[in-house]
Scaffold this motif. Structure first.
Motif: not given
Length: 286
Positions: A47-76
């Motif tokens: 989930r990726s929160f986007n204020r403009a996206h939410e304002a249009l009524g579509a709510g959170p958008e879905w995005a591919t996990p960033t490499p930094d996010l996956l690296r941090f998960v690998a560390h955890m």
């Protein structure tokens, strides 16, 4: 959980297969929140929160996990970062780790220590003082008090509307369809009344806890929301990598400054703090 070949799926699917295999004990709640944020969408998106996206009524958008996010998960979870990100394209290791995880899940065979790595992550060497922590506690107490009034308002309004509808329907006892609608509305009102009063009771019980216990619960819930919103916090705030390391890996308490940045307008202001309140009232944890 049935393992799938890592070569046929994206890195987030590999992580979904690993998160139970690599934990001898159940993961801490904030780490579990990271896992859920990565795996709850069937296409491996986060989930990726986007204020403009939410304002249009579509709510959170879905995005591919960033490499930094996956690296941090690998560390955890102490796995090779390349296994999640796919950057090193080490197919031999990936197949071997897939096979080892399969034996762990199916047969209970321990995963060889040679697969585990300790990614270097420099800690911040900074912990918030008592004054900063008390400011966070004070802010969260206000949100819990506001939640009490918010959850009281809905059942009261529902009861008033039900009473008014019954009063309007009384002069027409032969109109069975209207009475049926009244009965359905009254039933729904009673259901919501019970749910809302349960949340009110939980909020009041939490507010009556000693200062130290309340602080511990609140900080744990906030860390869970940090984990669940890791993608947004990593890409839309100025938190350094060491901040996530200390907060999620070493249970670092959140400071008032952290709470302000978490509540930045780009992230929906108090969205994360309110999500922590709602999580506690839906699924209380001491």
């Amino acid at each position: 959980m049935r393992l799938v070949d890592g070569l046929m799926n994206g890195p987030w699917i590999r992580y979904a297969n690993l998160r139970y295999a690599l934990e001898e004990d159940p993961p801490r709640p904030e780490r579990l929140a990271v896992a859920q944020a990565l795996t709850e969408h069937h296409q491996g998106k986060v989930r990726s929160f986007n204020r403009a996206h939410e304002a249009l009524g579509a709510g959170p958008e879905w995005a591919t996990p960033t490499p930094d996010l996956l690296r941090f998960v690998a560390h955890m979870y102490r796995v090779p970062a390349g296994y999640l990100t796919g950057e090193d394209d080490n197919q031999i290791r990936d197949k071997a780790l897939d096979r080892a995880c399969g034996k762990k899940v199916i047969e209970g065979t321990p995963i060889p220590d040679s697969f585990f790595v300790d990614t270097v992550c420099q800690p911040m060497l900074e912990t918030p003082g008592d004054e900063q922590r008390l400011a966070v506690v004070g802010r969260m107490r206000k949100l819990f008090r506001r939640s009490v009034w918010a959850y009281l308002a809905r059942p009261v309004m529902g009861l008033m509307m039900t009473a008014g509808w019954i009063a309007i329907t009384l002069p027409t006892p032969e109109d069975w369809f209207r009475w049926f609608c009244v009965a359905m509305f009254a039933t729904m009102t009673l259901v919501f009344f019970r749910v809302d009063l349960r949340r009110v009771r939980r909020a009041l019980e939490l507010l009556r806890l000693p200062q130290g216990r309340f602080q511990s619960v609140v900080e744990g819930r906030l860390r869970e929301e940090v984990g669940a919103n890791l993608q947004d916090l990593m890409t839309r705030t100025t938190f350094p990598a060491a901040w996530f390391h200390d907060t999620l890996c070493h249970q670092r308490p959140l400071s008032a400054t952290d709470l302000v940045q978490i509540g930045a307008p780009e992230l929906g202001e108090a969205r994360i703090a309110w999500a922590a309140v709602d999580r506690q009232l839906r699924q209380p944890r001491d």
